[in-house]
Design an enzyme around this catalytic site. Sequence first.
Site, PDB file in Angstrom:
ATOM      1  CB  SER A   9      -0.889  -0.001   1.098  1.00  0.00           C
ATOM      2  OG  SER A   9      -0.039  -0.079   2.235  1.00  0.00           O
ATOM      3  CE1 TYR A 132      16.621   2.615   5.958  1.00  0.00           C
ATOM      4  CE2 TYR A 132      14.471   1.978   6.913  1.00  0.00           C
ATOM      5  CZ  TYR A 132      15.386   2.092   5.997  1.00  0.00           C
ATOM      6  OH  TYR A 132      14.911   1.972   4.623  1.00  0.00           O
TER       7      TYR A 132
HETATM    8  P1  NAP Z   1       5.941   3.029   2.906  1.00  0.00           P
HETATM    9  O1  NAP Z   1       5.264   3.866   1.773  1.00  0.00           O
HETATM   10  O2  NAP Z   1       6.082   3.881   4.162  1.00  0.00           O
HETATM   11  O3  NAP Z   1       5.129   1.681   2.840  1.00  0.00           O
HETATM   12  C1  NAP Z   1       5.502   0.784   3.918  1.00  0.00           C
HETATM   13  C2  NAP Z   1       4.586  -0.408   3.696  1.00  0.00           C
HETATM   14  O4  NAP Z   1       4.849  -1.026   4.692  1.00  0.00           O
HETATM   15  C3  NAP Z   1       3.017  -0.204   3.718  1.00  0.00           C
HETATM   16  O5  NAP Z   1       2.400  -0.765   2.978  1.00  0.00           O
HETATM   17  C4  NAP Z   1       2.859  -0.595   5.200  1.00  0.00           C
HETATM   18  O6  NAP Z   1       1.482  -1.256   5.246  1.00  0.00           O
HETATM   19  C5  NAP Z   1       3.533  -1.669   5.332  1.00  0.00           C
HETATM   20  N1  NAP Z   1       3.939  -1.990   6.705  1.00  0.00           N
HETATM   21  C6  NAP Z   1       4.511  -1.248   7.616  1.00  0.00           C
HETATM   22  N2  NAP Z   1       4.480  -1.835   8.878  1.00  0.00           N
HETATM   23  C7  NAP Z   1       3.937  -3.185   8.710  1.00  0.00           C
HETATM   24  C8  NAP Z   1       3.548  -4.170   9.354  1.00  0.00           C
HETATM   25  N3  NAP Z   1       3.837  -4.321  10.828  1.00  0.00           N
HETATM   26  N4  NAP Z   1       3.055  -5.252   8.953  1.00  0.00           N
HETATM   27  C9  NAP Z   1       2.677  -5.307   7.696  1.00  0.00           C
HETATM   28  N5  NAP Z   1       2.955  -4.271   6.826  1.00  0.00           N
HETATM   29  C10 NAP Z   1       3.596  -3.257   7.357  1.00  0.00           C
HETATM   30  O7  NAP Z   1       7.412   2.524   2.530  1.00  0.00           O
HETATM   31  P2  NAP Z   1       8.165   2.939   0.891  1.00  0.00           P
HETATM   32  O8  NAP Z   1       8.868   4.122   0.935  1.00  0.00           O
HETATM   33  O9  NAP Z   1       7.206   2.213  -0.194  1.00  0.00           O
HETATM   34  O10 NAP Z   1       9.461   1.590   1.320  1.00  0.00           O
HETATM   35  C11 NAP Z   1       9.299   0.278   0.696  1.00  0.00           C
HETATM   36  C12 NAP Z   1      10.574  -0.420   0.988  1.00  0.00           C
HETATM   37  O11 NAP Z   1      11.628   0.379   0.202  1.00  0.00           O
HETATM   38  C13 NAP Z   1      11.032  -0.342   2.539  1.00  0.00           C
HETATM   39  O12 NAP Z   1      11.669  -1.700   2.480  1.00  0.00           O
HETATM   40  C14 NAP Z   1      11.999   0.803   2.371  1.00  0.00           C
HETATM   41  O13 NAP Z   1      13.017   0.455   3.807  1.00  0.00           O
HETATM   42  C15 NAP Z   1      12.687   0.653   1.270  1.00  0.00           C
HETATM   43  N6  NAP Z   1      13.336   1.749   0.780  1.00  0.00           N
HETATM   44  C16 NAP Z   1      12.741   3.223   0.875  1.00  0.00           C
HETATM   45  C17 NAP Z   1      13.229   4.520   0.283  1.00  0.00           C
HETATM   46  C18 NAP Z   1      12.191   5.420   0.201  1.00  0.00           C
HETATM   47  O14 NAP Z   1      13.287   6.654   0.062  1.00  0.00           O
HETATM   48  N7  NAP Z   1      10.950   5.845   0.290  1.00  0.00           N
HETATM   49  C19 NAP Z   1      14.645   4.435  -0.034  1.00  0.00           C
HETATM   50  C20 NAP Z   1      15.240   3.098  -0.016  1.00  0.00           C
HETATM   51  C21 NAP Z   1      14.641   1.934   0.501  1.00  0.00           C
HETATM   52  P3  NAP Z   1       0.477  -0.101   5.924  1.00  0.00           P
HETATM   53  O15 NAP Z   1       0.222   1.126   4.895  1.00  0.00           O
HETATM   54  O16 NAP Z   1      -0.794  -0.982   6.034  1.00  0.00           O
HETATM   55  O17 NAP Z   1       0.841   0.532   7.082  1.00  0.00           O
HETATM   56  O1  GFB Z   2      15.030  12.297   2.522  1.00  0.00           O
HETATM   57  P1  GFB Z   2      15.574  12.824   3.923  1.00  0.00           P
HETATM   58  O2  GFB Z   2      14.782  12.891   4.890  1.00  0.00           O
HETATM   59  O3  GFB Z   2      16.600  11.501   4.413  1.00  0.00           O
HETATM   60  O4  GFB Z   2      16.407  13.809   3.411  1.00  0.00           O
HETATM   61  P2  GFB Z   2      17.991  11.159   3.982  1.00  0.00           P
HETATM   62  C1  GFB Z   2      17.030  14.806   4.324  1.00  0.00           C
HETATM   63  C2  GFB Z   2      17.535  15.915   4.022  1.00  0.00           C
HETATM   64  O5  GFB Z   2      16.773  16.809   3.267  1.00  0.00           O
HETATM   65  C3  GFB Z   2      18.660  16.474   5.090  1.00  0.00           C
HETATM   66  C4  GFB Z   2      16.681  18.134   4.201  1.00  0.00           C
HETATM   67  O6  GFB Z   2      19.690  16.995   4.459  1.00  0.00           O
HETATM   68  C5  GFB Z   2      17.508  17.720   5.421  1.00  0.00           C
HETATM   69  O7  GFB Z   2      18.067  18.756   6.145  1.00  0.00           O
HETATM   70  N1  GFB Z   2      15.429  18.654   4.307  1.00  0.00           N
HETATM   71  C6  GFB Z   2      15.054  19.862   4.205  1.00  0.00           C
HETATM   72  C7  GFB Z   2      14.462  17.889   4.755  1.00  0.00           C
HETATM   73  N2  GFB Z   2      13.731  20.101   4.377  1.00  0.00           N
HETATM   74  C8  GFB Z   2      13.406  18.805   4.881  1.00  0.00           C
HETATM   75  C9  GFB Z   2      12.291  18.435   5.489  1.00  0.00           C
HETATM   76  O8  GFB Z   2      11.210  19.265   5.574  1.00  0.00           O
HETATM   77  N3  GFB Z   2      11.939  16.963   5.777  1.00  0.00           N
HETATM   78  C10 GFB Z   2      13.148  16.127   5.715  1.00  0.00           C
HETATM   79  N4  GFB Z   2      12.887  14.653   5.717  1.00  0.00           N
HETATM   80  N5  GFB Z   2      14.307  16.441   5.108  1.00  0.00           N
HETATM   81  C11 GFB Z   2      17.237   9.126   4.753  1.00  0.00           C
HETATM   82  C12 GFB Z   2      17.441   7.781   5.845  1.00  0.00           C
HETATM   83  O9  GFB Z   2      18.129   9.721   4.633  1.00  0.00           O
HETATM   84  O10 GFB Z   2      17.318   8.067   3.664  1.00  0.00           O
HETATM   85  C13 GFB Z   2      16.270   6.876   5.836  1.00  0.00           C
HETATM   86  O11 GFB Z   2      17.416   8.742   7.125  1.00  0.00           O
HETATM   87  C14 GFB Z   2      16.027   6.485   4.272  1.00  0.00           C
HETATM   88  O12 GFB Z   2      16.691   5.751   6.606  1.00  0.00           O
HETATM   89  C15 GFB Z   2      16.203   7.403   3.324  1.00  0.00           C
HETATM   90  O13 GFB Z   2      16.881   5.426   4.052  1.00  0.00           O
HETATM   91  C16 GFB Z   2      16.071   6.836   1.960  1.00  0.00           C
HETATM   92  O14 GFB Z   2      18.328  10.846   2.527  1.00  0.00           O
HETATM   93  O15 GFB Z   2      19.083  12.281   4.525  1.00  0.00           O
END
Ligand code: NAP
Ligand code: GFB
Length: 310
Positions: A9, A132
């Site tokens: 989702s 994390y």
């Molecule tokens: P997201 O939008 O926050 O979605 C997280 C999903 O995990 C949701 O479907 C949520 O379900 C489900 N979930 C959370 N807790 C759960 C639980 N206890 N049991 C079952 N389902 C659960 O995350 P995303 O950004 O799509 O991330 C997907 C993957 O990519 C993750 O493994 C994340 O670590 C990885 N990733 C993300 C980023 C990024 O920038 N977003 C970057 C690198 C890697 P509900 O909606 O029902 O809570």
């Molecule tokens: O995507 P982000 O929150 O995470 O980006 P990271 C953080 C950067 O964006 C920092 C700036 O340099 C912040 O100072 N920033 C500016 C903001 N305004 C904002 C704001 O309103 N919200 C946020 N969030 N940042 C994450 C990891 O690192 O990368 C997680 O902590 C995850 O674990 C994700 O894996 C992919 O890119 O710094």
Amino acid sequence: MNVLVTGSSGLVGSAINKISPNYNYNFIFVSSKDADLTDYTQTYELFKKHSPDYVIHLAACVGGLFKNMNQRVDMLETNLMINFNVVKISHVLKVKKLICCLSTCIFPDEATYPINETMLHGGSPHHSNAAYAHAKRMVEVHCKSYREQYGDNFICVIPTNIYGPHDNYNLEDAHVVPALTHRCYLAKKENKQFVVRGSGSPLRQFIYSEDLAKLFMWVLENYTDKGSLILSPGEESEMSIKEIATEIAKSFDYEHRMEFDTTYEDGQFKKTADNTKLMNLIENFKFTDMKEGIPKNTEWFINNIESCRT
Ligand code: NAP
Ligand code: GFB
């Protein structure tokens, strides 16, 4: 063949769902309403019910820099429990291929750049998201252990920062692109300054969620290597937070009201990822440029603000 997609989702899961009609599988898209994956029994029952041949495991406790700094215990415990259950049960029920998801932010903070797949355990992660990062590194160790002891086809992919529709746009917990998209929307609506946290100088690469979804399906169907695989545009795509914030402000026609609040953390300065291994396998994959992806994301947010995660 049954493909179970956990975390479906969310941002990445929604993108895979959108392209799923283009592929000839029986997709089962699940989220926490189908089972709480931190609970072993619920996870086992879910997998037993669907008997997946393949699993794309996305479910996680996810968030940006500030959620990682403020909710360390949740980030550690929830992700350790979810990943332990999914990997172990995938083995017990003989899943043919399990794809788990790491992140480029979990690499060592003291690194030579660009980072590549061999560097994952070469040092401590950045303090801002250490909880994390260690939980995610453990899923790589877990998959590798099952591969080596039992020959299970369990692998990990390593996306860079992701953005796109169905993201979490919460102002405190979200990643930078969705958080700034929401913040700029509110600033313009309320005729206030668009405040960007930190100095704006850190560097990031971004992948559009729909590009990543295609890569996940490519990995499912074509990737046979045992090692992890970085899924990211190249080093040349790296932008500063200031440049990203400016693109977001432009998409709202609001760049003249942008300012920086340096009382907030910058987090990691850079985590430049090397996508050579991927590009050598999947010639001429086209990544969506930020100048195209940001306006698309802004349009989706404006059209869905009443129903999306804010
Ligand atoms: P997201 O939008 O926050 O979605 C997280 C999903 O995990 C949701 O479907 C949520 O379900 C489900 N979930 C959370 N807790 C759960 C639980 N206890 N049991 C079952 N389902 C659960 O995350 P995303 O950004 O799509 O991330 C997907 C993957 O990519 C993750 O493994 C994340 O670590 C990885 N990733 C993300 C980023 C990024 O920038 N977003 C970057 C690198 C890697 P509900 O909606 O029902 O809570
Ligand atoms: O995507 P982000 O929150 O995470 O980006 P990271 C953080 C950067 O964006 C920092 C700036 O340099 C912040 O100072 N920033 C500016 C903001 N305004 C904002 C704001 O309103 N919200 C946020 N969030 N940042 C994450 C990891 O690192 O990368 C997680 O902590 C995850 O674990 C994700 O894996 C992919 O890119 O710094």
